[in-house]
Motif scaffolding. Sequence first.
Motif, PDB file in Angstrom:
ATOM      1  N   ARG A  88     -88.639 -25.088 -35.648  1.00 12.76           N
ATOM      2  CA  ARG A  88     -89.396 -24.758 -36.859  1.00 12.76           C
ATOM      3  C   ARG A  88     -89.170 -23.305 -37.255  1.00 12.76           C
ATOM      4  NH1 ARG A  88     -91.839 -26.859 -41.391  1.00 12.76           N
ATOM      5  NH2 ARG A  88     -93.664 -25.627 -41.917  1.00 12.76           N
ATOM      6  N   ARG A  89     -89.188 -22.380 -36.279  1.00 10.66           N
ATOM      7  CA  ARG A  89     -88.952 -20.967 -36.574  1.00 10.66           C
ATOM      8  C   ARG A  89     -87.558 -20.770 -37.162  1.00 10.66           C
ATOM      9  NH1 ARG A  89     -92.200 -20.604 -32.050  1.00 10.66           N
ATOM     10  NH2 ARG A  89     -90.488 -20.652 -30.586  1.00 10.66           N
ATOM     11  N   ALA A 113     -81.763 -17.432 -39.051  1.00  8.62           N
ATOM     12  CA  ALA A 113     -81.686 -16.044 -38.577  1.00  8.62           C
ATOM     13  C   ALA A 113     -82.610 -15.839 -37.378  1.00  8.62           C
ATOM     14  CB  ALA A 113     -82.085 -15.081 -39.694  1.00  8.62           C
ATOM     15  N   ALA A 114     -82.256 -14.884 -36.562  1.00 10.92           N
ATOM     16  CA  ALA A 114     -83.123 -14.509 -35.441  1.00 10.92           C
ATOM     17  C   ALA A 114     -84.355 -13.799 -35.992  1.00 10.92           C
ATOM     18  CB  ALA A 114     -82.373 -13.588 -34.478  1.00 10.92           C
ATOM     19  N   PRO A 115     -85.504 -13.938 -35.329  1.00 11.17           N
ATOM     20  CA  PRO A 115     -86.696 -13.218 -35.798  1.00 11.17           C
ATOM     21  C   PRO A 115     -86.448 -11.708 -35.755  1.00 11.17           C
ATOM     22  CG  PRO A 115     -87.249 -14.769 -34.033  1.00 11.17           C
ATOM     23  CD  PRO A 115     -85.762 -14.732 -34.148  1.00 11.17           C
ATOM     24  N   ALA A 116     -87.040 -11.003 -36.707  1.00 12.14           N
ATOM     25  CA  ALA A 116     -86.963  -9.540 -36.703  1.00 12.14           C
ATOM     26  C   ALA A 116     -87.693  -9.016 -35.472  1.00 12.14           C
ATOM     27  CB  ALA A 116     -87.598  -8.977 -37.968  1.00 12.14           C
TER      28      ALA A 116
END
Length: 189
Positions: free
Chosen positions: A169-170, A177-180
């Motif tokens: 889901r993320r 994209a990778a989380p900031a």
Amino acid sequence: MPGHRSIAEAEKLAAARLGGIPVRHDQMAVVANIYRAASAVRQHLENSVLRGVDLTWTAFVVLWVVWIWGESETRHVAEEAGISKGTLTGVARTLERRGLVRRADHPTDGRLVLLSLTDEGEELMQRLFPAFNEEEAFVTGQLSDADCRTVAAGLRQVVLQVEENGEERRRDLLGGAAPAPRRSGRRKA
């Protein structure tokens, strides 16, 4: 002040504020009340049984994890306790200074550290947990045993949903994209 409003009043104000915004009110209420319940329970336990033995919630959870799982790698303790490895380092050092845990090098991998309870830590948990559990019974006192089982089962389903589907889901929400990186909340001057 937000802490002085009842849950019913907060829910009524949120509904009024949201007006015509299409939201899933029942799901919002579940998540909001998970947070409210967790905060209320944590604060009650820290200010009652944990205060008497000078432990924070996080320190207690670390002791609980090591008590239940036995000697464990710090990365596994941090994961089970739901804290960062950096937070665990500080908590473990404090518990070690108090003589409640011991840290040891891993026998085959010098990069890893193991945590275990000392005799004093074991004795503390044997003595503390019954009092802790009495407060668990207190905070759930308005629920029947059947209600407790139902709530626990529902919360397990929430945890399973996030564990089993949260990462995908993320990725979808972030377009792959990778989380900031997390920020402290402070802005550069």
